[in-house]
Write a protein that holds these residues in place. Structure first.
Motif, short mmCIF file in Angstrom:
data_model
loop_
_atom_site.label_atom_id
_atom_site.label_comp_id
_atom_site.label_asym_id
_atom_site.label_seq_id
_atom_site.Cartn_x
_atom_site.Cartn_y
_atom_site.Cartn_z
N ASP A 190 0.83 -1.21 0.00
CA ASP A 190 0.00 0.00 0.00
C ASP A 190 0.87 1.26 0.00
OD1 ASP A 190 -2.28 -1.56 0.01
OD2 ASP A 190 -2.67 -1.27 2.16
N GLN A 240 -2.97 -13.74 -8.03
CA GLN A 240 -2.67 -12.67 -7.07
C GLN A 240 -3.96 -12.01 -6.60
OE1 GLN A 240 0.07 -11.53 -10.26
NE2 GLN A 240 1.23 -10.47 -8.67
N ASP A 241 -3.94 -11.46 -5.39
CA ASP A 241 -5.12 -10.78 -4.86
C ASP A 241 -5.26 -9.38 -5.47
OD1 ASP A 241 -3.41 -9.04 -3.46
OD2 ASP A 241 -3.82 -9.94 -1.51
N GLU A 242 -6.22 -8.61 -4.98
CA GLU A 242 -6.51 -7.29 -5.54
C GLU A 242 -5.34 -6.32 -5.43
OE1 GLU A 242 -7.49 -7.37 -1.30
OE2 GLU A 242 -8.21 -8.62 -2.91
N ARG A 243 -4.42 -6.55 -4.50
CA ARG A 243 -3.23 -5.71 -4.35
C ARG A 243 -2.07 -6.20 -5.22
NH1 ARG A 243 -3.20 -5.82 2.10
NH2 ARG A 243 -4.18 -3.83 2.56
N GLY A 244 -2.21 -7.37 -5.81
CA GLY A 244 -1.12 -7.95 -6.58
C GLY A 244 -0.24 -8.87 -5.76
N TRP A 289 0.66 -12.44 -4.14
CA TRP A 289 0.43 -13.87 -4.34
C TRP A 289 0.73 -14.59 -3.04
CZ3 TRP A 289 4.44 -17.83 -5.07
CH2 TRP A 289 3.90 -19.09 -5.39
N ARG A 299 1.82 -7.84 -12.14
CA ARG A 299 0.82 -8.92 -12.13
C ARG A 299 1.23 -9.94 -13.19
NH1 ARG A 299 -3.63 -8.22 -9.19
NH2 ARG A 299 -3.90 -6.17 -8.26
#
Length: 56
Positions: A10, A27-31, A33, A21
């Motif tokens: 963040d 990967q999640d919404e933040r990139g 894994w 990415r």
């Protein structure tokens, strides 16, 4: 290695860093894994184009 990779990601994003990415990695919404071992990893490029990572 960092204690909380999500907080570090963040802060980097707020500073203008783009998290890399990769197709098919999940990967999640933040990139970030999450490896089967539970290690959480995010990748990004430094100003010279080197691929770096943060791990928790």
């Amino acid at each position: 290695m960092v204690d909380l990779v999500g907080i570090e990601v963040d802060q980097l994003v707020r500073a203008g860093v783009v998290v890399n990415r990769y197709d098919g990695l999940g990967q999640d919404e933040r990139g970030i894994w999450t490896a089967p071992s539970g290690t959480r990893i995010a990748w990004f490029h430094d100003p010279d184009g080197n691929n770096l990572s943060l791990q928790q």
